[in-house]
Write an enzyme that holds these catalytic residues in place. Sequence first.
Site, short mmCIF file in Angstrom:
data_model
loop_
_atom_site.label_atom_id
_atom_site.label_comp_id
_atom_site.label_asym_id
_atom_site.label_seq_id
_atom_site.Cartn_x
_atom_site.Cartn_y
_atom_site.Cartn_z
N GLU A 112 0.84 -1.20 0.00
CA GLU A 112 0.00 0.00 0.00
C GLU A 112 0.88 1.25 0.00
OE1 GLU A 112 -1.98 1.38 3.65
OE2 GLU A 112 -3.84 1.44 2.52
N GLU A 150 3.18 9.85 7.00
CA GLU A 150 3.05 8.67 7.85
C GLU A 150 4.29 7.77 7.76
OE1 GLU A 150 -0.71 6.61 7.47
OE2 GLU A 150 -1.77 8.49 7.11
N HIS A 159 -4.41 8.35 0.57
CA HIS A 159 -2.98 8.55 0.32
C HIS A 159 -2.73 9.03 -1.11
CE1 HIS A 159 -2.14 6.78 4.15
NE2 HIS A 159 -2.63 5.59 3.82
N GLU A 213 -12.00 3.04 4.79
CA GLU A 213 -11.07 3.13 5.91
C GLU A 213 -11.14 4.53 6.50
OE1 GLU A 213 -6.85 2.72 5.09
OE2 GLU A 213 -6.44 2.28 7.19
N HIS A 242 -8.57 0.76 -0.61
CA HIS A 242 -9.11 1.43 0.57
C HIS A 242 -9.70 2.75 0.10
CE1 HIS A 242 -6.51 -0.68 3.83
NE2 HIS A 242 -7.55 -1.39 3.46
C1 LER Z 1 -2.71 3.89 7.07
O1 LER Z 1 -2.87 5.22 6.76
C2 LER Z 1 -3.44 3.04 6.13
O2 LER Z 1 -3.91 3.49 5.11
C3 LER Z 1 -3.64 1.62 6.44
O3 LER Z 1 -4.40 1.02 5.46
C4 LER Z 1 -2.38 0.84 6.54
O4 LER Z 1 -1.64 0.89 7.59
MN MN Z 2 -5.25 2.22 3.84
#
Ligand code: LER
Ligand code: MN
Length: 266
Positions: free
Chosen positions: A146, A152, A182, A241, A206
Amino acid sequence: MIKIGMVVEVPENPKELLKFEKKVKILYELGYDGVDLNIRDPTIIDREKIWNILSRYEMEVGSILTGKAFSIDKLSLTDPDESVRKKALKRIKDHISLATYFSAIVLIGWIRGNWQGSDYSRKLFIESLRECSREAENKGVKLGIEPINRHEIDSINTICEAIKLLKEANLPNTGIIADTYHMGLEEEEPIYESIIKCKDYLLHIHIADSDRKIPGEGNLPLKEFFEVLKKIGYQGFVSVELPSSFDLLHTAKKSIEYINKCLNLT
Ligand code: LER
Ligand code: MN
């Protein structure tokens, strides 16, 4: 068919399993197809009870999140201290065993550690990943890298970096987990364009809006993103998420309503 999921924390304390079941029930009643399980240490949880709860509500598991092994236990696949690195490898292998049980993808995110631009760290990561991928392949499990925003973690922030590393490492059972939050922070082009670039590697998604808001409440072009997912024939999970402090019923309801609208299901 695109499946809709939501990330949930798996309790380590068996007394909290009832709360976990209530969450799963809410998601099931709202029409979710499954969950992504956020687990620090898979050897601690009661996998059978978790499995029973999920099958009671016919919920699949999309992915298993492993980041707590880094954020809480400080385990990283690139730690210069070999004893820590070995513990991180063991932890991911434990996640892989659990993933076999749930037919889930194992997420490789924060566990990559911070590399500070070092080629040696990158090399260590490829070595560790190769070992995990071998284990995953033997067990019929897939691993998903990912890309995570630079605030982060400093390693693999963009889809392009993930593709480059995967091409270089040539690991057949390893792909990409794309996270729209992200991507919104790191990708140069709109998220619906960067997702096309990784379509051949894409295992799982996600979804959150900008600032990790509920989908539809921020400024990411998520409608166009879903249009592209349909166009490229994406068949996996799109798992919401959001911060675990948010109220589950409210966020899960708003999210699935918005996603169904984007998929033209309502
Ligand atoms: C953290 O920001 C994230 O996106 C999670 O899916 C993985 O640690
Ligand atoms: Mn994630």
